[in-house]
Design a protein around this motif. Structure first.
Motif, PDB file in Angstrom:
ATOM      1  N   THR A 115       0.839  -1.197   0.000  1.00 32.83           N
ATOM      2  CA  THR A 115       0.000   0.000   0.000  1.00 32.83           C
ATOM      3  C   THR A 115       0.875   1.248   0.000  1.00 32.83           C
ATOM      4  O   THR A 115       2.081   1.202   0.261  1.00 32.83           O
ATOM      5  CB  THR A 115      -0.914   0.024   1.236  1.00 32.83           C
ATOM      6  OG1 THR A 115      -0.098   0.079   2.404  1.00 32.83           O
ATOM      7  CG2 THR A 115      -1.803  -1.215   1.287  1.00 32.83           C
ATOM      8  N   ASP A 116       0.249   2.394  -0.288  1.00 29.29           N
ATOM      9  CA  ASP A 116       0.975   3.660  -0.337  1.00 29.29           C
ATOM     10  C   ASP A 116       1.567   4.003   1.022  1.00 29.29           C
ATOM     11  O   ASP A 116       2.684   4.513   1.114  1.00 29.29           O
ATOM     12  CB  ASP A 116       0.046   4.783  -0.807  1.00 29.29           C
ATOM     13  CG  ASP A 116      -0.399   4.588  -2.252  1.00 29.29           C
ATOM     14  OD1 ASP A 116       0.323   3.888  -2.990  1.00 29.29           O
ATOM     15  OD2 ASP A 116      -1.447   5.147  -2.624  1.00 29.29           O
ATOM     16  N   LYS A 117       0.827   3.775   2.080  1.00 37.07           N
ATOM     17  CA  LYS A 117       1.321   4.097   3.426  1.00 37.07           C
ATOM     18  C   LYS A 117       2.550   3.253   3.775  1.00 37.07           C
ATOM     19  O   LYS A 117       3.536   3.778   4.301  1.00 37.07           O
ATOM     20  CB  LYS A 117       0.213   3.858   4.448  1.00 37.07           C
ATOM     21  CG  LYS A 117       0.588   4.305   5.831  1.00 37.07           C
ATOM     22  CD  LYS A 117      -0.539   4.115   6.802  1.00 37.07           C
ATOM     23  CE  LYS A 117      -0.075   4.574   8.173  1.00 37.07           C
ATOM     24  NZ  LYS A 117      -1.064   4.354   9.199  1.00 37.07           N
ATOM     25  N   GLU A 118       2.485   1.958   3.470  1.00 35.86           N
ATOM     26  CA  GLU A 118       3.639   1.091   3.740  1.00 35.86           C
ATOM     27  C   GLU A 118       4.852   1.558   2.942  1.00 35.86           C
ATOM     28  O   GLU A 118       5.976   1.565   3.455  1.00 35.86           O
ATOM     29  CB  GLU A 118       3.311  -0.354   3.372  1.00 35.86           C
ATOM     30  CG  GLU A 118       2.341  -1.027   4.303  1.00 35.86           C
ATOM     31  CD  GLU A 118       1.968  -2.419   3.832  1.00 35.86           C
ATOM     32  OE1 GLU A 118       2.402  -2.831   2.730  1.00 35.86           O
ATOM     33  OE2 GLU A 118       1.237  -3.095   4.559  1.00 35.86           O
ATOM     34  N   ALA A 120       5.507   4.613   1.908  1.00 34.18           N
ATOM     35  CA  ALA A 120       6.016   5.861   2.488  1.00 34.18           C
ATOM     36  C   ALA A 120       6.812   5.578   3.750  1.00 34.18           C
ATOM     37  O   ALA A 120       7.881   6.177   3.969  1.00 34.18           O
ATOM     38  CB  ALA A 120       4.856   6.801   2.785  1.00 34.18           C
ATOM     39  N   ASP A 121       6.314   4.669   4.591  1.00 34.64           N
ATOM     40  CA  ASP A 121       7.047   4.323   5.816  1.00 34.64           C
ATOM     41  C   ASP A 121       8.405   3.706   5.486  1.00 34.64           C
ATOM     42  O   ASP A 121       9.424   4.047   6.101  1.00 34.64           O
ATOM     43  CB  ASP A 121       6.230   3.342   6.658  1.00 34.64           C
ATOM     44  CG  ASP A 121       4.995   3.991   7.257  1.00 34.64           C
ATOM     45  OD1 ASP A 121       4.944   5.243   7.321  1.00 34.64           O
ATOM     46  OD2 ASP A 121       4.070   3.243   7.644  1.00 34.64           O
ATOM     47  N   ARG A 122       8.446   2.844   4.522  1.00 27.87           N
ATOM     48  CA  ARG A 122       9.714   2.221   4.124  1.00 27.87           C
ATOM     49  C   ARG A 122      10.681   3.265   3.547  1.00 27.87           C
ATOM     50  O   ARG A 122      11.874   3.228   3.830  1.00 27.87           O
ATOM     51  CB  ARG A 122       9.473   1.121   3.087  1.00 27.87           C
ATOM     52  CG  ARG A 122       8.822  -0.104   3.662  1.00 27.87           C
ATOM     53  CD  ARG A 122       8.642  -1.163   2.612  1.00 27.87           C
ATOM     54  NE  ARG A 122       7.897  -2.296   3.141  1.00 27.87           N
ATOM     55  CZ  ARG A 122       7.539  -3.337   2.423  1.00 27.87           C
ATOM     56  NH1 ARG A 122       7.855  -3.403   1.144  1.00 27.87           N
ATOM     57  NH2 ARG A 122       6.866  -4.323   2.968  1.00 27.87           N
ATOM     58  N   ASN A 124      10.811   6.459   4.238  1.00 27.89           N
ATOM     59  CA  ASN A 124      11.334   7.311   5.317  1.00 27.89           C
ATOM     60  C   ASN A 124      12.495   6.641   6.041  1.00 27.89           C
ATOM     61  O   ASN A 124      13.507   7.284   6.349  1.00 27.89           O
ATOM     62  CB  ASN A 124      10.235   7.640   6.330  1.00 27.89           C
ATOM     63  CG  ASN A 124       9.299   8.709   5.813  1.00 27.89           C
ATOM     64  OD1 ASN A 124       9.653   9.466   4.921  1.00 27.89           O
ATOM     65  ND2 ASN A 124       8.099   8.756   6.364  1.00 27.89           N
TER      66      ASN A 124
END
Length: 167
Positions: A115-118, A120-122, A124
C-alpha cells in the motif's frame, strides 16, 4: 318391511353349494387369512420395546467421498473433449481455465501488493539509512556531537582486591 330387509341382506348359499371343492378352497383361504391376522395381532401385543434414548451418531472428522474425481479436480467442466473431437466444449474448457488462472494471478498480486502508506514508511526509514552510508566519518562525528547529548563514558569494571578483613 320384511321384504325390504331381505333385499339388502346377502343371499345365503345352500349347504350343498358350500360343500363343493372350489367353495371349500376359498373358505379355507379366508380362514387362514383370519388366523394369520390374529397371530400377527397377538405378536404385536406381546412385542415390547425398550425406552432407551436414541444413539447419536458421532460426527466424523473425515469426509468420505465415493470417487476420486474431486481429489483429482476432474469435475470442473462436466463434459470434456480432447484432440478436437468437440471444439465447442474445448473452447468452453479453455475459457474456464483462463478465468481460473486469472483469478489466481489476481490473488497473488493482492498478496504481494504494497500500500501507499507502507511504501512511504519504508521510504522514510531508507532515506536516513542510505544517507548515513555516504556521509564521511568526519561529518558523522560532527553531526553526532551537535545533535546528541554528551555521552557518559562507561567505566570498565576492574578487579577489586579483597579486603584483609575477609580472610
Amino acid at each position: 318391511m320384511a321384504a325390504g330387509s331381505s333385499q339388502n341382506a346377502k343371499p345365503k348359499l345352500s349347504k350343498h353349494l358350500k360343500q363343493m371343492k372350489f367353495m371349500q378352497r376359498t373358505q379355507e383361504k379366508e380362514e387362514e387369512d383370519e388366523l394369520e391376522k390374529e397371530r400377527q395381532q397377538r405378536i404385536d401385543e406381546a412385542h415390547w420395546a425398550l425406552d432407551l434414548p436414541e444413539l447419536q451418531v458421532k460426527e466424523s472428522k473425515y469426509e468420505m467421498e465415493p470417487s476420486f474425481v474431486i481429489c483429482e479436480d476432474l469435475h470442473q467442466f462436466g463434459r470434456m473433449s480432447f484432440k478436437g473431437i468437440n471444439p465447442t466444449i474445448e473452447r468452453i474448457m479453455k475459457n474456464i481455465e483462463a478465468e481460473k488462472s486469472e483469478k489466481a494471478c489476481e490473488e497473488r498480486e493482492k498478496d504481494l501488493m504494497v500500500t501507499d502508506k507502507e511504501m512511504a514508511d519504508r521510504y522514510n526509514t531508507l532515506v536516513g539509512t542510505i544517507g548515513k552510508k555516504f556521509v564521511k566519518k568526519r561529518d558523522r562525528m560532527e553531526s553526532d556531537i551537535d545533535t546528541a547529548e554528551p555521552v557518559m563514558k562507561k567505566h570498565r569494571k576492574q578487579f577489586m582486591k579483597p579486603s584483609d578483613d575477609d580472610i
